[in-house]
Design a protein around this motif. Structure first.
Motif, PDB file in Angstrom:
ATOM      1  N   ALA A  48     -52.537 -31.768 -14.411  1.00  0.00           N
ATOM      2  CA  ALA A  48     -53.018 -30.460 -13.966  1.00  0.00           C
ATOM      3  C   ALA A  48     -53.250 -30.445 -12.465  1.00  0.00           C
ATOM      4  O   ALA A  48     -52.909 -29.485 -11.780  1.00  0.00           O
ATOM      5  N   ALA A  49     -53.821 -31.537 -11.964  1.00  0.00           N
ATOM      6  CA  ALA A  49     -54.243 -31.517 -10.567  1.00  0.00           C
ATOM      7  C   ALA A  49     -53.056 -31.572  -9.625  1.00  0.00           C
ATOM      8  O   ALA A  49     -53.053 -30.899  -8.599  1.00  0.00           O
ATOM      9  N   ILE A  50     -52.036 -32.359  -9.964  1.00  0.00           N
ATOM     10  CA  ILE A  50     -50.975 -32.581  -8.985  1.00  0.00           C
ATOM     11  C   ILE A  50     -49.579 -32.219  -9.476  1.00  0.00           C
ATOM     12  O   ILE A  50     -48.837 -31.538  -8.778  1.00  0.00           O
ATOM     13  N   MET A  51     -49.235 -32.636 -10.685  1.00  0.00           N
ATOM     14  CA  MET A  51     -47.844 -32.412 -11.098  1.00  0.00           C
ATOM     15  C   MET A  51     -47.469 -30.940 -11.109  1.00  0.00           C
ATOM     16  O   MET A  51     -46.364 -30.565 -10.736  1.00  0.00           O
ATOM     17  N   LEU A  52     -48.396 -30.089 -11.532  1.00  0.00           N
ATOM     18  CA  LEU A  52     -48.094 -28.653 -11.537  1.00  0.00           C
ATOM     19  C   LEU A  52     -47.799 -28.155 -10.133  1.00  0.00           C
ATOM     20  O   LEU A  52     -46.988 -27.263  -9.926  1.00  0.00           O
ATOM     21  N   LYS A  53     -48.491 -28.765  -9.161  1.00  0.00           N
ATOM     22  CA  LYS A  53     -48.354 -28.283  -7.782  1.00  0.00           C
ATOM     23  C   LYS A  53     -46.967 -28.549  -7.233  1.00  0.00           C
ATOM     24  O   LYS A  53     -46.560 -27.935  -6.248  1.00  0.00           O
ATOM     25  N   MET A  54     -46.231 -29.506  -7.863  1.00  0.00           N
ATOM     26  CA  MET A  54     -44.877 -29.755  -7.403  1.00  0.00           C
ATOM     27  C   MET A  54     -44.020 -28.512  -7.582  1.00  0.00           C
ATOM     28  O   MET A  54     -43.109 -28.251  -6.805  1.00  0.00           O
ATOM     29  N   GLY A  55     -44.340 -27.725  -8.626  1.00  0.00           N
ATOM     30  CA  GLY A  55     -43.620 -26.475  -8.819  1.00  0.00           C
ATOM     31  C   GLY A  55     -43.936 -25.476  -7.714  1.00  0.00           C
ATOM     32  O   GLY A  55     -43.034 -24.876  -7.114  1.00  0.00           O
ATOM     33  N   GLY A  56     -45.221 -25.324  -7.431  1.00  0.00           N
ATOM     34  CA  GLY A  56     -45.617 -24.389  -6.376  1.00  0.00           C
ATOM     35  C   GLY A  56     -45.053 -24.809  -5.032  1.00  0.00           C
ATOM     36  O   GLY A  56     -44.551 -23.982  -4.254  1.00  0.00           O
ATOM     37  N   TYR A  57     -45.094 -26.119  -4.789  1.00  0.00           N
ATOM     38  CA  TYR A  57     -44.545 -26.653  -3.543  1.00  0.00           C
ATOM     39  C   TYR A  57     -43.056 -26.366  -3.455  1.00  0.00           C
ATOM     40  O   TYR A  57     -42.541 -25.984  -2.402  1.00  0.00           O
ATOM     41  N   GLY A  58     -42.357 -26.500  -4.579  1.00  0.00           N
ATOM     42  CA  GLY A  58     -40.920 -26.237  -4.611  1.00  0.00           C
ATOM     43  C   GLY A  58     -40.594 -24.810  -4.203  1.00  0.00           C
ATOM     44  O   GLY A  58     -39.657 -24.579  -3.430  1.00  0.00           O
ATOM     45  N   PHE A  59     -41.377 -23.865  -4.720  1.00  0.00           N
ATOM     46  CA  PHE A  59     -41.127 -22.477  -4.321  1.00  0.00           C
ATOM     47  C   PHE A  59     -41.254 -22.306  -2.812  1.00  0.00           C
ATOM     48  O   PHE A  59     -40.468 -21.604  -2.185  1.00  0.00           O
ATOM     49  N   LEU A  60     -42.275 -22.957  -2.233  1.00  0.00           N
ATOM     50  CA  LEU A  60     -42.504 -22.801  -0.801  1.00  0.00           C
ATOM     51  C   LEU A  60     -41.451 -23.528   0.025  1.00  0.00           C
ATOM     52  O   LEU A  60     -41.043 -23.068   1.085  1.00  0.00           O
ATOM     53  N   ARG A  61     -41.033 -24.701  -0.454  1.00  0.00           N
ATOM     54  CA  ARG A  61     -40.134 -25.538   0.339  1.00  0.00           C
ATOM     55  C   ARG A  61     -38.672 -25.167   0.133  1.00  0.00           C
ATOM     56  O   ARG A  61     -37.864 -25.263   1.052  1.00  0.00           O
ATOM     57  N   PHE A  62     -38.334 -24.758  -1.089  1.00  0.00           N
ATOM     58  CA  PHE A  62     -36.920 -24.493  -1.397  1.00  0.00           C
ATOM     59  C   PHE A  62     -36.636 -23.003  -1.584  1.00  0.00           C
ATOM     60  O   PHE A  62     -35.965 -22.396  -0.762  1.00  0.00           O
TER      61      PHE A  62
END
Lengths: 651, 499
Positions: free
Chosen positions: B241-255
């Motif tokens: 919950a704390a980090i792995m989900l954020k990889m999705g949010g980060y992906g939207f911002l980065r890609f």
């Protein structure tokens, strides 16, 4: 001065932290000493602030303490705005809080959660000070929610009691409904006025008049009206206006000192304070003002009526609080912000007094709260009796008592108001006067006069509580008598609030009243010419006649008009409706969405369906894998031929 | 000094060291590794120049030159907070596993250390293939963690989790190869500058969308998360919950947003719609849960709705050409970032709270509890605090992101803000109703009566998280400040058409 203003809220916060984290080490006595010292410091500093601000050439203090965050060029700050409106609120909050702190020593004496209680009420004082001292919407919202948190913790203070933990969840959620509107209002302020700082917002507001937004496509609504109504929905939650009032009566499940402090004197008036603070915005929308006026008058009248049929001593006072909050809201709607704050102030003292007196009765009777099992307490507890009488007289607006001035000012203001709904409101508040007097004296007579109806054991042990309880009663009784006469002149008609409250000239009913004002004594004399006074007397006499002289009348009435009685007893069905439609409805929607949406459709059909589908296909494909080399070779040759022909024909 | 590489390889190699340290020493070694990695990430924070949007702490080594693939790392204002969060949560995870896991503790702790390194790699990679490798590799330790230490339905949960997320990222790989085909490079920065036709943008958008929407997760591809959470061991849930989900949010911002800005704009209505469904629909679904972990899992999805809303609302805000719109769009994006970080603390704390009582009672059913406050007062205080943070109370970090996103969405539409703000009611309802049923009331049964309050280890673990939640609630400026330049640059980049 800056340091003093910073320390004012921090002192009770320190007390709260000390009692909360180190309560066990400190022990009971030291804990309450620390907590009381913290609040006493805050009270003292508030008094200094009051004196400073009362000075003729006093400057309004408006400074940032620290920058909370900067985002997208918008500054979110924590800062204080101390003007005369603020100092009145600060003084009211800290003085009532101090009384309640002292009273708590006696009231919570045997409670195992003693330190925790002191921690909570000190934390509340901190949060409330942050709320009233804010100079921007963000901090206002912080204080707003923080007092809601403490209210939640305190209503559920006795966490084993099922009714208490039901009530605190209900209080928090109903307040959140209000906050929902409030937050949208704040968003509207930021988007249309470009800032969250009061001064900047008020400066930008006039330019927004005339702008419209389409909430429903095709229907243009005035931005100002939408903003103000959204903000007011927040006030409706916190200040318990119809239909968001339902949490306040249930909040009486908490210990009595907090009923006095939070659910009568201070927190519930946060909504009133907020609207007064936002007067430069509300003045720009007559629609919003009318809305405020109508909601207020409905609350004032309808909640008072319920008070008549309540038998729990605290609930009677709670419904009286609701009704009085309605009066304050009416004053806001009539643009008589000064009168609203004035009534807020006098009410804080006499209502805290009434609650603490009720608490005193409750302790004396070993936590009996049913007024049908009381009676004749006058001779057992004289201090409580006399202070209760003072509180009751102040509440019904007996000439000369503080409540008289503030309530009469509101009634007169509504009388003069030209705004839509003012005549309706005038009828409501006048009827409300009769009802207030009736239920107040009904309770007073049933508790203190007549025959004693408790059992012998309780009666034998019934006595005046210790001095920590009675001294706050006496200290609160003094302002309940004199505060009105002392402050009506300057506060209502003397331009006391300066620029803190802005009223458009065409709405300025207080100025009209002020033109005919010639001192407090004259105001009392004038009171004899208005219907309000006679209605109050009639109410008191009716209570005396019905409940002391001919006790049969009440039961006869209840039977004869059982429909009316039932409607009042069910509180117009708000609770049942909410329980069924909102709570029940939400649970059902939740269940459906989960079981049908997530489990059946998404997981059942899409996810596992896909998996099953792949399983099916692979079953078919599996038959192709025969394991015979010549099958594979044949397939390769066919593939090669197909590819070749594609290349050849496409070239 | 290549600090990013140090953090990544320190934890990955440290993980192997933990594996061979044996039952006795593995705790100490992993705590040492975790603290060291966190200190190294602090060095990042203090060495970070928040005035520029350029990549910092850059390191580039040719890796597979024949395929234009580089081992290149670097961070900007959106990667830095996520890396800090990752290394911080790693410490909490080690503390949480200290005494709870009985079988094969070295492997358990090693998996978390390795995963931390991989997750930092995800946020630090500036080469698309390197990113992809880290992104996929994180699945393996998590697969092991749920599969080996999970609950009774762990096989179903792991397969669902693996297939869902793996399927998602396959499409991303196709998109990355396509982009390489056009630009001749795998550097993400080159993708940002690459012109793309409208049709290509739409296809690429959906390829990324599938990968990241599953990860974060968005409705309706979210159903793997509750199952994974329920079956995962406590620390696994916390990291998930704390980090792995954020990889999705980060992906939207980065890609997604910078590579295909025009498609992002055209499809922003879809993203906003799905985000609002997440907030409202999932908020209701959370209300219906009888399993604490499932409830918190749904609450996570609902909170992630604010992340995607805060990102894509910028297209709604920028549709009118007022000058102040840019600022409000930035606020929405920063709100999305703040929400990600804050949710990292709060969701980890909520899962750890459930873990604390699960370790004692071995049940997650709300109905099995009641009156826990009587026997565990200190724990109850923590849980009420985190519940309030989860409900977005001002003064906690949970408020900040939601507040920013709601304010920003009002600019786009009254109704967006209206629907988003329902979280005030729904979030409070599902969280506090659970609190009421678990913590308050009379002691429900003899199991509850036999509970013992949190010990020192648990107190430290929860207090660390509480300190973070409170700190950023009272003063979010340090967190927001590092993002400004990057977000400003991003808004400018995304609003410039590539067509």
């Amino acid at each position: 001065m800056k340091l003093l203003y910073i320390l004012t809220p921090l002192a009770p916060l320190f007390g709260a932290i000390a009692c909360g984290f180190f309560g066990r080490k400190l022990g009971r006595t030291n804990s309450h000493r620390v907590a009381i010292a913290g609040v006493a410091v805050a009270f003292l500093f508030s008094l200094i602030a009051l004196i400073v601000q009362m000075g003729d050439d006093a400057k309004v203090f408006n400074e940032t303490i620290y920058t909370w965050m900067v985002s997208g060029g918008i500054k979110f700050e924590v800062g204080f705005l101390v003007d005369r409106l603020t100092v009145v609120m600060m003084t009211v909050v800290t003085s009532v809080s101090l009384m309640v702190h002292i009273y708590t020593i006696g009231y919570m004496h045997d409670d195992p959660g003693y330190q925790r209680f002191f921690s909570y009420i000190s934390l509340f004082t901190f949060a409330m000070l942050m709320l009233v001292m804010a100079n921007n919407f963000m901090q206002l919202f912080f204080g707003w929610e923080a007092v809601g948190l403490v209210s939640y913790l305190l209503i559920g203070f006795w966490y084993k009691k099922p009714t208490a933990i039901f009530a605190n969840l209900k209080a928090f959620l109903v307040n959140r409904v209000g906050d929902f509107g409030f937050l949208l209002g704040i968003a509207a302020v930021l988007v249309y006025m470009g800032s969250l700082n009061y001064t900047e917002v008020f400066a930008a507001a006039p330019a927004v008049v005339g702008q419209s937004m389409e909430v429903i496509p095709g229907v243009a609504w005035s931005v100002m009206t939408v903003t103000c109504i959204c903000l007011f929905i927040g006030a409706m939650g916190k200040s318990a206006q119809i239909p968001l009032h339902v949490w306040l009566p249930d909040s009486m499940e908490g210990p009595t000192p907090i009923s006095a402090l939070i659910h009568a004197a201070t927190m519930v008036t946060a909504g009133i304070f907020m609207v007064a603070r936002m007067s430069p915005l509300f003045e720009l929308s007559e629609t919003a003002l009318s809305f405020v006026l109508i909601i207020g008058s409905l609350t004032a009248l309808l909640m008072g009526l319920i008070g008549i049929v309540q038998n729990d001593i605290k609930r009677v006072v709670a419904y009286s609080t609701l009704s009085q909050l309605g009066y304050m809201t009416v004053a806001l709607g009539a643009s008589a912000y000064g009168a609203a704050i004035f009534h807020l102030m006098t009410h804080a003292f006499f209502k805290a007094l009434l609650f603490l007196a009720a608490g005193s009765v409750i302790i004396a009777l070993h936590h009996e709260q049913d007024i049908r099992k009381m009676g004749g307490l006058k001779k057992y507890m004289p201090v409580t009796y006399w202070t209760s009488l003072i509180g009751t007289l102040a509440l019904i607006g007996f000439p000369g008592f503080s409540g008289f001035f503030s309530k009469d000012a509101i009634i007169e203001a509504v009388h003069h108001s030209q705004i839509t709904g003012a005549s309706f409101a005038y009828v409501c508040v006048l009827l409300g006067v009769f009802i207030t007097a009736y239920y107040s004296f009904r309770m007073f007579f049933l508790v203190f006069h007549g025959e004693t109806r408790m059992d012998d054991h309780t009666r034998d042990h019934c006595h005046e509580p210790p001095r920590v309880v009675t001294v706050p009663l006496i200290l609160l009784a003094i302002p309940s008598v004199i505060l009105g006469a002392m402050t009506i002149g300057p506060m209502l008609f003397g331009g006391f609030f300066g620029d803190a409250i802005q009223v458009a000239p065409e709405h300025d009913v207080l100025a009209e009243l002020g033109a005919g004002y010639h001192g407090a004594f004259q105001f009392v004399l004038h009171g004899f010419k208005t219907p309000a006074l006679y209605l109050a007397l009639a109410g008191a006499v009716a209570a005396w006649f019905i409940h002391l002289q001919k006790p049969g009348i009440a039961t006869w009435f209840a039977e004869k008009f059982s429909v009316v009685h039932r409607i009042l007893d069910n509180k117009y069905g708000f609770d049942a409706f909410n329980e069924k439609v909102f709570a029940g409805g939400a649970r059902q929607v939740a269940d459906r969405l989960w079981k049908v949406g997530d489990v059946k459709l998404i997981d059942g059909l899409m996810v596992n369906g896909t998996a099953n589908g792949i399983g099916l296909i692979s079953n078919i494909v599996r038959t192709l894998q025969t394991g015979y080399l010549f099958h594979y070779a044949f397939a390769m040759i066919v593939g090669l031929l197909a590819l070749l022909s594609v290349f050849i024909f496409s070239a | 000094m290549p600090i990013l590489s140090i953090i990544i390889w320190l934890t990955i190699l440290g993980g192997f060291a933990v594996l061979f340290a044996g039952e006795e020493r593995c705790r100490g070694v992993s705590l040492f590794v975790a603290v060291l990695a966190f200190l190294a990430s602090l060095r990042l924070y203090f060495g970070f120049d928040s005035g520029t949007a350029d990549m910092q702490f850059v390191q580039q080594v040719p890796w597979l030159p024949a395929f234009d693939i580089n081992y290149s790392l670097g961070i900007d204002g959106i990667a830095l907070p996520l890396i800090m969060l990752t290394t911080f949560i790693n410490i909490i995870v080690v503390i949480s596993a200290w005494r709870v896991i009985e079988d094969n503790l070295p492997l358990y702790l090693a998996a978390f250390q390795i995963m931390t390194g991989l997750m930092v790699g995800v946020f630090a990679a500036t080469d698309a293939i390197l990113f992809y490798i880290f992104f996929e590799a994180t699945l393996l330790p998590m697969f092991l963690i749920i599969g080996l230490w999970g609950g009774p339905r762990r096989v179903y949960a792991t397969i669902k989790f693996f297939l869902y997320t793996f399927l998602g990222s396959v499409f991303m790989l196709v998109a990355l190869i396509y982009l390489h085909h056009g630009s001749g490079s795998f550097a993400i920065a080159d993708f940002h500058q690459m012109p793309l036709t409208s049709g290509a943008q739409t296809l690429i958008f959906f390829a990324f969308f599938i990968a990241f929407a599953v990860k974060i997760p968005m409705w309706p591809v979210h159903t793997w998360l509750p199952d994974a959470h329920v079956e995962a061991p406590t620390a696994g849930s916390a990291v998930l919950a704390a980090i792995m989900l954020k990889m999705g949010g980060y992906g939207f911002l980065r890609f997604s947003m910078p590579i295909v800005p025009d498609a992002s704009m055209q499809l922003s209505w879809l993203m906003i719609l799905l985000s609002l469904i997440a907030v409202v629909y999932i908020g209701f679904v959370a209300l219906a849960q009888s399993d604490m972990k499932k409830l918190i899992a749904y609450s996570s999805i609902s909170h992630m709705g604010f992340v995607t809303l805060g990102m894509f609302i910028m297209f709604g805000i920028m549709s009118d050409a007022e000058p102040e719109s840019v600022g409000i769009a930035q606020m929405g994006l920063e709100g999305a970032m703040v929400q990600m970080i804050s949710h990292g603390f709060i969701s980890a704390a909520m899962f750890l709270c459930v873990g604390v009582i699960y370790d004692r009672m071995h049940t997650r059913q709300i109905a099995d509890y009641g009156g826990v406050v009587n026997t565990m007062p200190v724990f109850a205080a923590f849980m009420v605090f985190f519940a309030m943070a989860n409900a977005g109370l001002p003064g906690t970090s949970g408020f900040v992101g939601e507040f920013m996103v709601i304010l920003a969405s009002f600019k786009a539409s009254f109704w967006f803000a209206f629907l988003a703000a329902t979280t005030l009611i729904l979030g409070a309802a599902y969280t506090l109703w659970m609190v009421k049923r678990v913590l308050f009331g009379e002691v429900a049964n003899e199991n509850v009566a036999a509970l013992t309050d949190v010990d020192n280890r648990e107190t430290i673990m929860l207090a660390l998280l509480a300190a973070m939640v409170l700190f950023f609630g009272l003063w979010p400026q340090p967190m927001v400040d590092v993002m400004h330049a990057t977000i400003e640059n991003l808004v400018q980049h995304v609003t410039t058409s590539k067509l």
